[in-house]
Design a protein around this motif. Structure first.
Motif, PDB file in Angstrom:
ATOM      1  N   VAL A 245      15.597  19.457  -9.253  1.00 11.43           N
ATOM      2  CA  VAL A 245      14.457  19.432  -8.323  1.00 11.43           C
ATOM      3  C   VAL A 245      14.089  17.973  -8.047  1.00 11.43           C
ATOM      4  CG1 VAL A 245      12.066  20.146  -7.937  1.00 11.43           C
ATOM      5  CG2 VAL A 245      13.614  21.617  -9.253  1.00 11.43           C
ATOM      6  N   GLY A 246      13.944  17.656  -6.786  1.00 10.80           N
ATOM      7  CA  GLY A 246      13.742  16.275  -6.346  1.00 10.80           C
ATOM      8  C   GLY A 246      12.335  15.756  -6.558  1.00 10.80           C
ATOM      9  N   ASN A 247      12.067  14.624  -5.903  1.00  8.26           N
ATOM     10  CA  ASN A 247      10.843  13.849  -6.102  1.00  8.26           C
ATOM     11  C   ASN A 247       9.613  14.539  -5.520  1.00  8.26           C
ATOM     12  OD1 ASN A 247      12.392  13.008  -3.571  1.00  8.26           O
ATOM     13  ND2 ASN A 247      10.300  12.389  -3.091  1.00  8.26           N
ATOM     14  N   PRO A 248       8.433  14.170  -6.044  1.00  7.67           N
ATOM     15  CA  PRO A 248       7.202  14.635  -5.406  1.00  7.67           C
ATOM     16  C   PRO A 248       6.894  13.814  -4.147  1.00  7.67           C
ATOM     17  CG  PRO A 248       6.674  13.318  -7.353  1.00  7.67           C
ATOM     18  CD  PRO A 248       8.176  13.404  -7.280  1.00  7.67           C
ATOM     19  N   ALA A 249       6.117  14.375  -3.250  1.00 12.70           N
ATOM     20  CA  ALA A 249       5.632  13.666  -2.063  1.00 12.70           C
ATOM     21  C   ALA A 249       4.131  13.444  -2.253  1.00 12.70           C
ATOM     22  CB  ALA A 249       5.896  14.495  -0.801  1.00 12.70           C
ATOM     23  N   ALA A 250       3.580  12.342  -1.745  1.00 13.46           N
ATOM     24  CA  ALA A 250       4.267  11.249  -1.062  1.00 13.46           C
ATOM     25  C   ALA A 250       5.087  10.433  -2.069  1.00 13.46           C
ATOM     26  CB  ALA A 250       3.242  10.350  -0.381  1.00 13.46           C
ATOM     27  N   ASP A 251       6.188   9.885  -1.582  1.00  8.47           N
ATOM     28  CA  ASP A 251       7.150   9.264  -2.475  1.00  8.47           C
ATOM     29  C   ASP A 251       6.592   8.118  -3.330  1.00  8.47           C
ATOM     30  OD1 ASP A 251       8.397  10.732  -0.399  1.00  8.47           O
ATOM     31  OD2 ASP A 251      10.296   9.735  -0.823  1.00  8.47           O
ATOM     32  N   PHE A 252       5.927   7.170  -2.641  1.00  7.85           N
ATOM     33  CA  PHE A 252       5.534   5.937  -3.335  1.00  7.85           C
ATOM     34  C   PHE A 252       4.057   5.893  -3.740  1.00  7.85           C
ATOM     35  CE2 PHE A 252       9.007   4.274  -0.494  1.00  7.85           C
ATOM     36  CZ  PHE A 252       9.922   4.086  -1.508  1.00  7.85           C
ATOM     37  N   GLU A 406      -2.178  10.151   4.830  1.00  9.04           N
ATOM     38  CA  GLU A 406      -2.649  11.526   4.769  1.00  9.04           C
ATOM     39  C   GLU A 406      -1.486  12.482   5.048  1.00  9.04           C
ATOM     40  OE1 GLU A 406      -3.831  10.027   8.909  1.00  9.04           O
ATOM     41  OE2 GLU A 406      -3.516   9.209   6.898  1.00  9.04           O
ATOM     42  N   PRO A 407      -1.393  13.593   4.306  1.00  8.15           N
ATOM     43  CA  PRO A 407      -0.317  14.547   4.566  1.00  8.15           C
ATOM     44  C   PRO A 407      -0.549  15.291   5.875  1.00  8.15           C
ATOM     45  CG  PRO A 407      -1.834  15.426   2.924  1.00  8.15           C
ATOM     46  CD  PRO A 407      -2.292  14.038   3.234  1.00  8.15           C
ATOM     47  N   ARG A 408       0.535  15.465   6.609  1.00  3.35           N
ATOM     48  CA  ARG A 408       0.506  16.316   7.805  1.00  3.35           C
ATOM     49  C   ARG A 408       1.626  17.324   7.604  1.00  3.35           C
ATOM     50  NH1 ARG A 408       1.807  11.952  12.057  1.00  3.35           N
ATOM     51  NH2 ARG A 408       3.104  11.347  10.295  1.00  3.35           N
ATOM     52  N   GLU A 409       1.314  18.570   7.526  1.00  4.67           N
ATOM     53  CA  GLU A 409       2.282  19.591   7.149  1.00  4.67           C
ATOM     54  C   GLU A 409       3.599  19.431   7.908  1.00  4.67           C
ATOM     55  OE1 GLU A 409       1.229  23.664   7.969  1.00  4.67           O
ATOM     56  OE2 GLU A 409       2.692  24.419   6.519  1.00  4.67           O
ATOM     57  N   GLY A 410       4.697  19.356   7.157  1.00  6.25           N
ATOM     58  CA  GLY A 410       6.019  19.303   7.763  1.00  6.25           C
ATOM     59  C   GLY A 410       6.401  17.946   8.334  1.00  6.25           C
ATOM     60  N   GLN A 411       5.496  16.959   8.210  1.00  9.04           N
ATOM     61  CA  GLN A 411       5.813  15.616   8.715  1.00  9.04           C
ATOM     62  C   GLN A 411       6.224  14.732   7.544  1.00  9.04           C
ATOM     63  OE1 GLN A 411       5.309  14.777  12.238  1.00  9.04           O
ATOM     64  NE2 GLN A 411       5.283  17.010  12.242  1.00  9.04           N
ATOM     65  N   PHE A 412       7.003  13.698   7.841  1.00  7.51           N
ATOM     66  CA  PHE A 412       7.407  12.776   6.793  1.00  7.51           C
ATOM     67  C   PHE A 412       6.172  12.208   6.083  1.00  7.51           C
ATOM     68  CE2 PHE A 412      11.569  12.403   9.032  1.00  7.51           C
ATOM     69  CZ  PHE A 412      12.339  12.775   7.939  1.00  7.51           C
ATOM     70  N   TRP A 413       6.345  11.984   4.791  1.00  9.32           N
ATOM     71  CA  TRP A 413       5.205  11.545   3.991  1.00  9.32           C
ATOM     72  C   TRP A 413       5.725  10.667   2.859  1.00  9.32           C
ATOM     73  CZ3 TRP A 413       1.807  14.766   0.174  1.00  9.32           C
ATOM     74  CH2 TRP A 413       0.581  14.148  -0.001  1.00  9.32           C
ATOM     75  N   PHE A 414       5.979   9.396   3.180  1.00 11.63           N
ATOM     76  CA  PHE A 414       6.572   8.492   2.201  1.00 11.63           C
ATOM     77  C   PHE A 414       5.521   7.772   1.356  1.00 11.63           C
ATOM     78  CE2 PHE A 414      10.457   9.273   4.323  1.00 11.63           C
ATOM     79  CZ  PHE A 414      11.458   8.871   3.478  1.00 11.63           C
TER      80      PHE A 414
ATOM     81  N   GLY B  22      -0.579   0.920  15.513  1.00  8.91           N
ATOM     82  CA  GLY B  22       0.826   1.167  15.863  1.00  8.91           C
ATOM     83  C   GLY B  22       1.744   0.912  14.682  1.00  8.91           C
ATOM     84  N   GLU B  23       1.456  -0.143  13.934  1.00  9.16           N
ATOM     85  CA  GLU B  23       2.287  -0.470  12.777  1.00  9.16           C
ATOM     86  C   GLU B  23       2.173   0.611  11.703  1.00  9.16           C
ATOM     87  OE1 GLU B  23       1.466  -4.221  10.867  1.00  9.16           O
ATOM     88  OE2 GLU B  23       3.067  -3.932   9.408  1.00  9.16           O
ATOM     89  N   LYS B  24       0.929   1.086  11.535  1.00  5.51           N
ATOM     90  CA  LYS B  24       0.708   2.114  10.518  1.00  5.51           C
ATOM     91  C   LYS B  24       1.460   3.400  10.889  1.00  5.51           C
ATOM     92  CE  LYS B  24      -3.000   4.944   8.544  1.00  5.51           C
ATOM     93  NZ  LYS B  24      -2.234   5.360   7.393  1.00  5.51           N
ATOM     94  N   ILE B  25       1.351   3.796  12.157  1.00  2.86           N
ATOM     95  CA  ILE B  25       2.035   5.024  12.581  1.00  2.86           C
ATOM     96  C   ILE B  25       3.540   4.825  12.499  1.00  2.86           C
ATOM     97  CG2 ILE B  25       2.457   6.568  14.547  1.00  2.86           C
ATOM     98  CD1 ILE B  25      -0.466   5.799  15.390  1.00  2.86           C
ATOM     99  N   PHE B  26       3.981   3.665  12.905  1.00  4.66           N
ATOM    100  CA  PHE B  26       5.420   3.377  12.847  1.00  4.66           C
ATOM    101  C   PHE B  26       5.937   3.476  11.412  1.00  4.66           C
ATOM    102  CE2 PHE B  26       9.240   0.818  12.592  1.00  4.66           C
ATOM    103  CZ  PHE B  26       9.910   1.141  13.767  1.00  4.66           C
ATOM    104  N   SER B  27       5.160   2.905  10.472  1.00  3.10           N
ATOM    105  CA  SER B  27       5.650   2.899   9.092  1.00  3.10           C
ATOM    106  C   SER B  27       5.709   4.315   8.543  1.00  3.10           C
ATOM    107  CB  SER B  27       4.793   1.996   8.213  1.00  3.10           C
ATOM    108  OG  SER B  27       3.535   2.593   8.006  1.00  3.10           O
ATOM    109  N   GLN B  28       4.847   5.185   9.030  1.00  2.00           N
ATOM    110  CA  GLN B  28       4.828   6.548   8.515  1.00  2.00           C
ATOM    111  C   GLN B  28       5.792   7.472   9.277  1.00  2.00           C
ATOM    112  OE1 GLN B  28       0.907   8.164   8.029  1.00  2.00           O
ATOM    113  NE2 GLN B  28       1.651  10.117   7.252  1.00  2.00           N
TER     114      GLN B  28
END
Lengths: 547, 249
Positions: A245-252, A406-414, B22-28
């Motif tokens: 099982v992989g990493n938790p989100a958000a990654d960092f 902030e988490p957005r469902e189904g969106q990348f969350w690093f 813009g930078e914040k959205i780009f990074s995410q």
């Protein structure tokens, strides 16, 4: 008139437990469900490997994302999946196409996490594949005709998909999912091989009220990652299914999910009949590095302190190998596959991480290895003959900054960003080593020009095969690491080579096709890699026919 | 063309785009491991740093995506102000040196907010990912969900009618199907030719789209299958909320 060489099967005798060696067929993603990537075939060996020549070449026709596959071979037929969920059945002796299947995507489909596919599973007269729009399909093994197709979860909502190969256990096809870097809650699913009906789902993050949920802060369990993006292993004797099982989100950034975050960064052992958890072993409580316990679970037996034990080996992206008892999940040992590792200072004799060095908000920290991995997902190999484990490693570091998002469902969350860097005092580089799987004692280390991102294959002929980013496919002496043979295949290697036999002849097959997310990161560190050519080809080698 | 023009005009009247935003959205959304890399230094996606792009091209690609590639249409997920901020940020990268950035981000740390709440709590429940089986697994509403059952865009009736249909509704489309060697099961037949039948097997959640030889399949009468059997993961109060949401559609 050709003379057939005698095909001797070396008995890879294992005193206890399963035989994870392949023979004529390469039936599962990791060779067999023990994930050894080892073949008992030894017709091709150290004495004749220099004579290997290409026998046939197959082009999938779509180089986007490269060719990441582990081919499957059953009774003289090879099954290959390529980017965008194409599947080809090929005559494994000649390369003739028997059928091809193209998965139909919805009109408005957008690829998330990349177009690649790592392989199919073949069993019960069917070929099973997970898709980029998060379905599982079953094809008729003889014709390629679709028999059933089932949606795992709406890909647009979950931001997840399937790129890993399924694993068939008895009458179930077991399929993981990506999404560990998105605001998504991971799971593993089992479907009936005949009907496609859903049989069970194991959530990698327990829900409110379930044991383990208390390791998540507030509602963070709903979006906590825990992808199952690679393929698990199975021990038929213990009837245990092992899945990384992989990493938790958000990654960092872990500020919103204080706690150990079960069962992320764990190996879980499940009852394959019910999907119920039997035990787990967590490598990295509260991961804030994206160090992903996602790779192969190698099931092998070895003496520990004079007693034969049933063990499981798993290398994580942080470059740490964990060995546990596969009957109960108890920690046995840990050893690094890379020299440059500063995210911890070590692992205690009880298996606990020491001296955690975590990313910080608003500050750039220099951490090793890079998020690209002390090793990537391309798999290692275990030889029961030499009792050694062969794995690649990458010596590279990164500047990393955590950022609350902030988490957005189904969106990348690093939850942060990173830039790859050279390690202290030397240029970034990769290697391939032979190790004692329990102690990590190194027997040899091979240093290529660029990091190796293809899986390793080891055979009873004491040969180690893999390929490099420049396109060279090569064989090393498994006992010494000495290079014995190499062949330029035209494009870099990011897939997994295999070996099989048809009509008494042994063949070595390799995908060639540079691509994947990590190929891009390699280009950040080695700018010339931006020009490495793509491709998507299967190349099969054999010994010359004797006259 | 007129759209682009209108956009440009709107741009002229709009306040200056927020580069930090813009930078914040780009990074995410754009810099992440799978795409353009930190500060556009390239990853699997193309390098953006140190390259010049026509503004109209940037607007088009960022808004509409590129068909058949991994580049999504961000107009679906970002509002106008955020789109403009990202476009401006990517433009600002063209003057940057073609190396990966080292500088510490100047962005102030912010507290993570809770996920943005849906407009209607019934909608959140309709797509509630904590439910193994959820309404969105089989129905599309407002362009979201999976189209196995009927789309619910124009679900007629009052909230009470809809609740009744959810809990007690029968579906005429659902037939009992028998396949050689299997127990009869409820199914929705989606395609039928002389040699092939394609149907959704409802004995599984989510339903399985099965392709079967016509000779093996017997399609029986309307099934006594009840929609209510699918919604056991929801409480009565939750179903009432969902009905209220659907009646407001």
């Amino acid at each position: 008139m050709r003379l057939l060489l005698p095909l001797a099967f070396t008995c890879a005798v294992v005193a206890l437990g399963q035989d994870g060696a392949t023979k004529e067929n390469w039936t599962d993603y990791g060779g067999t469900p023990a994930s050894w990537r080892y073949s008992s075939l030894d017709q091709i060996n150290r004495s004749n490997v220099a004579k290997l020549t290409p026998k046939w070449i197959f082009q999938t026709g779509d180089p986007d994302g490269g060719l990441n596959v582990t081919p499957i071979v059953v009774d003289g037929v090879m099954y290959v999946s390529s980017s965008r969920n194409r599947v080809f059945a090929l005559d494994a002796e000649t390369g003739r196409e028997i059928w091809q299947y193209r998965y139909q995507f919805p009109k408005d489909f957008i690829v998330s996490y990349g177009p690649w596919n790592r392989g199919v599973a073949v069993a019960h007269g069917r070929v099973f594949m997970g898709t980029l729009d998060n379905h599982v399909v079953a094809l008729d093994q003889k014709t390629g005709r679709e028999l059933w197709k089932v949606n795992v979860e709406d890909y647009k909502q979950c931001g997840c998909n399937i790129t890993g190969a399924p694993l068939v256990v008895k009458n179930k096809v077991i399929v993981g999912v990506t999404g560990g870097d998105s605001a998504h809650r991971g799971y593993l699913n089992a479907f009936d091989v005949e009907t496609g009906r859903h049989l069970w789902r194991f959530w990698t993050i327990p829900a409110k009220g379930e044991p383990g949920n208390e390791t998540w802060e507030g509602d963070s369990w709903k979006y906590g990652g825990g992808a199952t993006w690679m393929t698990g292993s199975y021990d038929p004797e213990l009837n245990l299914l092992y899945w990384p099982v992989g990493n938790p989100a958000a990654d960092f950034y872990g500020g919103g999910r204080r706690g150990s975050n079960l069962y992320t960064d764990s190996v879980v052992a499940l009852d394959p009949d019910t999907g119920k958890l039997k035990w787990y072993h967590q490598q990295i409580p509260h991961d804030v590095w994206d160090f992903d316990t996602a790779y192969e679970c190698v099931l092998f037996d070895a003496p520990v302190d004079g007693r034969m034990r049933k063990l499981l080996l798993n290398v994580n992206k942080g470059g740490m190998t964990f060995v546990i008892d596969r009957t109960n999940g108890k920690f046995v040992s840990a050893w690094p596959v890379v020299k440059h590792l500063n995210w911890i200072t070590g692992v205690s004799p009880e298996g606990e991480l020491l001296g955690r060095n975590e990313p910080e908000v608003g500050k750039t920290k220099f951490l090793c290895p890079s998020i690209g991995g002390g090793r990537s997902w391309n798999q290692g190999a275990y030889s029961p003959k030499l009792k050694w484990y062969f794995t690649t490693g990458i010596e590279w570091c990164q500047d990393v900054t955590a950022t609350p998002e902030e988490p957005r469902e189904g969106q990348f969350w690093f939850g942060g960003s990173f830039t790859p860097k050279d390690p202290p005092g030397e240029r970034a580089h990769g290697h391939l080593g032979a190790y004692d799987p329990v102690t990590g004692k190194r027997h040899w280390l091979y240093k290529p020009t660029y990091p190796l991102l293809a899986s390793v294959l080891v055979t009873a002929g004491d040969l180690v095969f893999t390929g490099d980013p420049e396109g060279y496919f090569f064989a090393l002496d498994a006992r010494t690491g000495e290079k014995l043979w190499s062949f330029q295949t035209g494009s870099g290697h990011r897939g997994s080579s295999i070996t099989y036999a048809v009509k008494g002849r042994q063949y070595i097959a390799t995908p060639s096709g540079w691509g994947s997310a990590l190929a891009g990161m390699v280009a950040q560190m080695w700018p010339e890699a931006e020009k490495f050519r793509g491709g998507s080809t299967i190349i099969v080698f054999g010994l010359p026919e004797e006259r | 063309m007129t759209i682009v023009l209108a956009l440009l005009l709107a741009q002229a009247a709009a306040p200056a785009p927020d580069l930090a935003r813009g930078e914040k959205i780009f990074s995410q959304s754009c810099a992440i491991g799978y795409c353009h890399g930190a500060k556009g230094a390239a990853n699997r996606g193309p390098r953006l740093r140190g390259r010049h792009f026509e503004r109209q091209y940037l607007i088009r690609v960022i808004r509409d995506g590129i068909a058949n590639t991994a580049m999504p249409a961000f107009k679906a997920t970002l509002n106008e102000a955020d789109l403009n901020a990202v476009i401006a940020y990517v433009e600002s990268l063209s003057g940057a040196a073609d190396t990966s950035g080292h500088e510490v981000s100047s962005l102030p740390a912010v507290k993570p907010a809770a996920p943005v709440a849906e407009a209607h709590p019934g909608r959140s429940l309709f797509f509630d990912a904590t439910k193994g089986t959820r309404c969105g697994s089989c129905h599309v509403v407002d362009n979201q969900g999976v189209a196995v059952g009927p789309a619910l865009a124009r679900a007629a009736g009052t909230s009470a009618d809809i609740l009744n249909a959810i809990q007690k509704g029968k579906a005429n489309r659902v037939r009992m199907v028998t396949i050689r060697g299997e127990a009869p099961f409820p199914a929705i037949v989606v395609e039928q030719s002389s040699d092939t039948v394609r149907l959704y097997d409802l004995n599984s959640m989510t339903p399985v789209l099965r392709t079967l030889p016509a000779r093996d399949v017997t399609i029986g009468p309307a099934s006594d299958w009840l929609h209510g059997s699918l919604v056991r993961g929801y409480t009565a109060a939750e179903l009432t909320m969902i009905a209220s949401y659907l009646s407001s559609q």
